[in-house]
Design an enzyme around this catalytic site. Structure first.
Site, PDB file in Angstrom:
ATOM      1  CG  ASN A 152     -66.374  46.125 -57.899  1.00 21.21           C
ATOM      2  OD1 ASN A 152     -66.085  45.129 -58.546  1.00 21.21           O
ATOM      3  ND2 ASN A 152     -65.504  47.085 -57.646  1.00 21.21           N
ATOM      4  N   GLY A 211     -48.237  52.980 -42.390  1.00 31.12           N
ATOM      5  CA  GLY A 211     -48.736  52.320 -41.186  1.00 31.12           C
ATOM      6  C   GLY A 211     -50.034  51.587 -41.457  1.00 31.12           C
ATOM      7  CG  ASP A 212     -52.648  47.789 -40.015  1.00 29.58           C
ATOM      8  OD1 ASP A 212     -53.795  48.290 -39.965  1.00 29.58           O
ATOM      9  OD2 ASP A 212     -52.445  46.568 -40.105  1.00 29.58           O
ATOM     10  CG  PHE A 213     -56.437  52.237 -41.525  1.00 31.80           C
ATOM     11  CD1 PHE A 213     -57.113  51.046 -41.376  1.00 31.80           C
ATOM     12  CD2 PHE A 213     -56.441  52.854 -42.780  1.00 31.80           C
ATOM     13  CE1 PHE A 213     -57.769  50.452 -42.431  1.00 31.80           C
ATOM     14  CE2 PHE A 213     -57.097  52.255 -43.865  1.00 31.80           C
ATOM     15  CZ  PHE A 213     -57.773  51.043 -43.685  1.00 31.80           C
ATOM     16  CG  ASP A 242     -52.389  53.497 -48.197  1.00 27.59           C
ATOM     17  OD1 ASP A 242     -52.205  52.265 -48.124  1.00 27.59           O
ATOM     18  OD2 ASP A 242     -53.316  54.004 -48.854  1.00 27.59           O
ATOM     19  CG  HIS A 266     -66.347  50.914 -50.397  1.00 32.39           C
ATOM     20  ND1 HIS A 266     -66.641  51.361 -51.677  1.00 32.39           N
ATOM     21  CD2 HIS A 266     -64.996  50.759 -50.366  1.00 32.39           C
ATOM     22  CE1 HIS A 266     -65.527  51.443 -52.375  1.00 32.39           C
ATOM     23  NE2 HIS A 266     -64.517  51.098 -51.608  1.00 32.39           N
ATOM     24  CG  ASP A 267     -62.104  48.836 -49.202  1.00 32.08           C
ATOM     25  OD1 ASP A 267     -62.729  48.683 -50.263  1.00 32.08           O
ATOM     26  OD2 ASP A 267     -61.139  49.617 -49.072  1.00 32.08           O
TER      27      ASP A 267
END
Ligand SMILES: C[S@@+](CC[C@H](N)C(=O)[O-])C[C@H]1O[C@@H](n2cnc3c(N)ncnc32)[C@H](O)[C@@H]1O
Length: 340
Positions: free
Chosen positions: A296, A229-231, A203, A249-250
């Site tokens: 949402n 880290g940044d995926f 994450d 979903h983001d």
């Protein structure tokens, strides 16, 4: 002439009141009602004194909580129901308080402009809060907000992850990396269920301290590590199974493709990707939980919810095969796909 009977208005009336009921729970939570009543019952005046609230207004809120099934009243004292103690108190390991507070403090404002989101097809961060940056920088604006958001994810996660990891067979896998794994609830649930498995939670560096704290408190801590880290950018840790829990979903479609491409490239043949999301029915007429989650996502992210056929198309586009989707009784379903 026979008078035509009016249609049943109950559905409209029910929805008219729905936001009021949500707000009763949010306000009682924010004021600290459920924490005050976690161990002992109190009269309305005692609650008002402890919370420094207006006694008569406090009694009215407490009575509404009784009406909503969150509190009980014995004619003198108010007490939490079992559900309120489990999900609405700060000390409970099952608490959903993070997500509820986030809903009240942040999402409430975004949802207030759902009509604008539908007009423009975009989230509302700039309109409501004046923030114009990548979505997770909004969630992580302050350390308190970051913790609140991640604990909110955690509350739903601990309910869902045990269902997700048993809905599909993960026995063939040895090394799970949960991308955007937050507090590690999915990695922990998977290691509890599958003794052969080791896991890493990957994450953003900002999320790492809370993940370490939460995982250290579990009995599988020796099998779960945490990597910052940044995926989208950093090398993915080695794995034969990647998990994506409420990640796809983001994001907008181009970023989803980028991520799936990176995962496919990092996996060995026979490796898998496990997606935990709520699946929309193929005709998108439900379930309502997934539809609400979809809106949402419209108000607060770039993304959306999908059907199994839509996930299958995304996964097959990148070469995954044997796509299997299982609906669970929890807030999240499971989709597993294999690299041929
Ligand atoms: C919606 S939350 C889901 C958390 C968790 N998977 C769950 O289901 O509870 C999204 C997570 O993705 C993480 N995240 C967002 N952007 C990321 C990135 N570029 N690289 C790694 N993690 C990221 C966030 O920090 C957050 O923990």
């Amino acid at each position: 002439m026979t008078p035509v009977a009016d249609p049943d208005p109950s559905q409209v009336l029910e929805l008219l009141a729905a936001f009021r009921r949500s707000k009763v729970m949010f306000a009682a939570l924010k004021l600290g009602v459920f924490d005050i009543l976690a161990k002992n019952g109190h009269t309305a005046d005692e609650v008002a004194e402890k919370l420094t609230t207006h006694p008569e207004a406090q009694r009215r809120l407490l009575d509404a909580c009784v009406g909503l099934g969150l509190l009980q009243w014995d004619g003198q004292k108010y007490r939490n129901t079992a559900a309120a103690t489990a999900y609405l108190t700060q000390e409970s390991p099952q608490r959903l308080t993070g997500y509820l507070n986030f809903s009240n403090d942040v999402m409430w404002g975004l949802w207030a402009h759902l009509d604008d989101a539908v007009r423009e097809g975009t989230h509302r961060w700039k309109q409501v809060y004046g923030w114009d940056a990548p979505i997770f920088s909004h969630f992580f604006q302050t350390p308190e907000r970051k913790r609140e958001f991640l604990m909110g994810m955690h509350g739903f996660g601990v309910i869902s992850s045990p269902h997700v990891v048993t809905a599909v067979d993960l026995r063939p896998f040895r090394h799970l990396v949960d991308l955007g794994g937050a507090t590690g609830h999915l990695a922990v649930a998977a290691c509890r269920q599958y003794p052969q498995l080791r896991a890493a939670v990957f994450d953003l560096p900002d999320a790492v301290p809370l993940a370490e704290e939460m995982i250290a408190a579990t009995e599988v801590a020796d099998r779960v590590s945490v990597v910052g880290g940044d995926f989208f950018v950093d090398p993915l840790p080695p794995a034969d199974l990647f998990a994506l829990g409420r990640i796809l979903h983001d994001w907008a479609e181009d970023k989803i493709h980028q991520l799936l491409q990176r995962i496919y490239a990092a996996l060995p043949s026979g490796g898998g990707v496990l997606i935990a999301e709520k699946l929309l029915r193929e005709d998108k007429t439900g379930p309502n939980w997934a539809q609400m989650q979809d809106l949402n996502m419209l108000t607060c992210t770039e993304g959306r919810e999908r059907t199994l056929a839509e996930y299958t198309a995304l996964l097959e586009h990148h070469g995954f095969t044997r796509v299997q989707g299982v609906v669970t009784p929890s807030p999240l379903d499971a989709v597993l796909a294999i690299k041929a």
